[in-house]
Design an enzyme around this catalytic site. Structure first.
Site, PDB file in Angstrom:
ATOM      1  N   ILE A 153       0.982  -1.069   0.120  1.00  0.00           N
ATOM      2  CA  ILE A 153       0.096   0.156  -0.055  1.00  0.00           C
ATOM      3  C   ILE A 153       0.845   1.089  -0.010  1.00  0.00           C
ATOM      4  O   ILE A 153       0.275   2.438   0.246  1.00  0.00           O
ATOM      5  CB  ILE A 153      -1.088   0.049   1.321  1.00  0.00           C
ATOM      6  CG1 ILE A 153      -0.381  -0.352   2.958  1.00  0.00           C
ATOM      7  CG2 ILE A 153      -1.977  -0.658   1.280  1.00  0.00           C
ATOM      8  CD1 ILE A 153       0.567   0.844   3.102  1.00  0.00           C
ATOM      9  N   ARG A 161       4.088   2.885  -1.810  1.00  0.00           N
ATOM     10  CA  ARG A 161       4.410   3.134  -3.625  1.00  0.00           C
ATOM     11  C   ARG A 161       4.749   2.019  -4.355  1.00  0.00           C
ATOM     12  O   ARG A 161       6.174   1.019  -3.854  1.00  0.00           O
ATOM     13  CB  ARG A 161       5.725   4.074  -3.228  1.00  0.00           C
ATOM     14  CG  ARG A 161       5.329   5.457  -3.274  1.00  0.00           C
ATOM     15  CD  ARG A 161       4.051   5.845  -4.056  1.00  0.00           C
ATOM     16  NE  ARG A 161       3.464   7.580  -3.444  1.00  0.00           N
ATOM     17  CZ  ARG A 161       2.741   7.364  -2.953  1.00  0.00           C
ATOM     18  NH1 ARG A 161       2.097   6.695  -2.401  1.00  0.00           N
ATOM     19  NH2 ARG A 161       2.667   9.302  -2.222  1.00  0.00           N
ATOM     20  N   GLU A 197       1.454   3.694 -12.981  1.00  0.00           N
ATOM     21  CA  GLU A 197       0.364   3.832 -12.696  1.00  0.00           C
ATOM     22  C   GLU A 197      -0.101   5.165 -13.239  1.00  0.00           C
ATOM     23  O   GLU A 197       0.731   5.473 -13.586  1.00  0.00           O
ATOM     24  CB  GLU A 197       0.059   4.485 -11.049  1.00  0.00           C
ATOM     25  CG  GLU A 197       0.291   3.478 -10.245  1.00  0.00           C
ATOM     26  CD  GLU A 197       0.146   3.961  -9.076  1.00  0.00           C
ATOM     27  OE1 GLU A 197       0.097   5.215  -8.698  1.00  0.00           O
ATOM     28  OE2 GLU A 197       0.138   3.232  -7.910  1.00  0.00           O
ATOM     29  N   HIS A 231      -5.050   2.334  -6.449  1.00  0.00           N
ATOM     30  CA  HIS A 231      -4.491   3.256  -6.269  1.00  0.00           C
ATOM     31  C   HIS A 231      -5.451   4.450  -4.529  1.00  0.00           C
ATOM     32  O   HIS A 231      -5.573   5.544  -5.421  1.00  0.00           O
ATOM     33  CB  HIS A 231      -3.650   4.630  -6.334  1.00  0.00           C
ATOM     34  CG  HIS A 231      -2.072   4.875  -5.610  1.00  0.00           C
ATOM     35  ND1 HIS A 231      -1.431   5.494  -6.115  1.00  0.00           N
ATOM     36  CD2 HIS A 231      -2.885   5.847  -3.904  1.00  0.00           C
ATOM     37  CE1 HIS A 231      -0.536   5.834  -4.922  1.00  0.00           C
ATOM     38  NE2 HIS A 231      -1.922   6.444  -3.877  1.00  0.00           N
TER      39      HIS A 231
END
Ligand code: NAP
Length: 325
Positions: free
Chosen positions: A238, A240, A269, A286
């Site tokens: 959770i 990066r 992302e 995310h």
């Protein structure tokens, strides 16, 4: 350097700029209160005359103020970051130039920890996969395969800061044994400190990653750490995407070297590698802090930092490196 607060005249147009997209209500407030200037995605297209007006930039962890953009803003005084992670902002340059940087710690801790628990429960119990099984009508012909018990498992927390501790407290309520790794052991916590990430992974049923992103932690969870989890081990991230070697993770999943993964963050992302979209991986776009309540609190803290700076008052939440400014 002149501080906004020393300026008796009204704020000149263009003094406050925005880098990257922000929460709608934050963008609106910035527009209403400061006629905010939107910085171009490509810094090469930034007009030097516009750049010279900018004294504050509001951004998020997604965009930040990277080296080239910061270098192009000669009169920048403060970066207010929406989000606790500020690895996309060149903090070393900010420190060197006396530019303040703020972020939004604490207000998002609970939601991100809740997300980590959701991912841990899902990788062990496969609720998402079993729901897809039901929706596809497959229950008519067979029961869903047995899964793994989360309660009472051993949870290794890599990074025991605000979010890591909130994850550990939640997992402890599931009777989990908590182990953790940080560079310096944390005072006053009841959990065992383990010296290295490899050793932590080796001793855990699930390794949950909660360290900051950036150059210092890039690839910290490498092939060796991932393999140390073993065939029954899970990885949850959770933090990066940069912290985990995504290629090594894919290789370990494809080789059956680990049991599965739960990921809220990715290396590039919003691109998610095709090979990660597997039944033994729970993938979230995310959403760690993505609740109305938390995003509102993050917005309010971002604005509180900007307003405090404009008023010449102490900043509510400067990033730790600011003690050197
Ligand atoms: P924090 O309070 O600063 O905690 C960071 C922890 O990581 C500390 O315990 C630190 O301890 C440890 N650490 C740092 N470098 C390390 C290393 N090389 N090896 C082992 N441990 C290391 O930060 P936080 O508020 O918990 O936030 C953590 C991160 O979560 C953020 O930086 C952000 O990237 C991420 N995040 C993600 C989401 C999301 O939506 N998914 C939302 C918010 C935050 P030592 O300094 O002693 O090593």
């Amino acid at each position: 350097m002149t501080n906004f607060a020393d300026t008796t005249s009204p704020l000149a147009p263009g003094s406050v700029a925005q880098a990257g997209p922000l929460l709608g209500s934050l963008e609106k407030t910035l527009q209403d209160e400061y006629s905010v200037m939107r910085l171009p995605d490509d810094v090469a297209t930034l007009d030097p005359a516009d750049a010279a007006k900018v004294r504050a930039v509001v951004t998020s962890g997604r965009n930040g103020v990277p080296s080239a953009l910061m270098a192009a803003l000669p009169n920048l005084e403060i970066v207010t970051n929406f989000g606790v992670g500020y690895d996309t902002t060149d903090v070393a340059q900010a420190v060197a130039r006396g530019i303040q940087v703020t972020h939004t710690p604490d207000v998002l801790t609970d939601c991100v920890a809740d997300t980590a628990l959701g991912l841990m429960l899902d990788v062990f119990r496969r609720f998402g996969a079993s729901e897809r099984f039901l929706r596809e009508g497959r229950w008519e012909s067979a029961g869903f395969p047995l899964t793994r018990r989360f309660s009472g498992s051993t949870v290794g927390v890599l990074g025991l800061g605000r979010i890591g501790q909130a994850i550990a407290r939640r997992a402890a309520a599931f009777d989990a044994t908590i182990l953790y790794t940080t560079r310096r052991p944390v005072d006053d916590v009841p959990w065992e400190h383990v010296a290295s990430a490899v050793e932590l992974a080796r001793r855990s049923d699930v390794l949950v990653v909660a360290v900051p992103g950036g150059a210092a932690t890039e690839g910290l969870v490498d092939a060796q750490v991932i393999r140390a989890l073993g065939q029954d081990g899970f990885l949850v991230n959770i933090a990066r995407g940069s912290v985990v070697d995504e290629d090594a993770l894919i290789a370990a999943l494809e080789g059956g070297e680990i049991a599965g993964a739960g990921l809220d963050v990715f290396a590039h992302e919003p691109h998610v590698p095709e090979r990660l979209i597997r039944d033994d991986v729970t993938l979230l776009p995310h959403v760690g802090s993505g609740t109305h309540e938390t995003r509102r609190d993050m917005r309010d803290l971002t604005l509180a930092n900007l307003r405090a700076y404009l008023a010449g008052e102490p900043l509510p939440t400067p990033v730790p490196e600011m003690s050197a400014v």
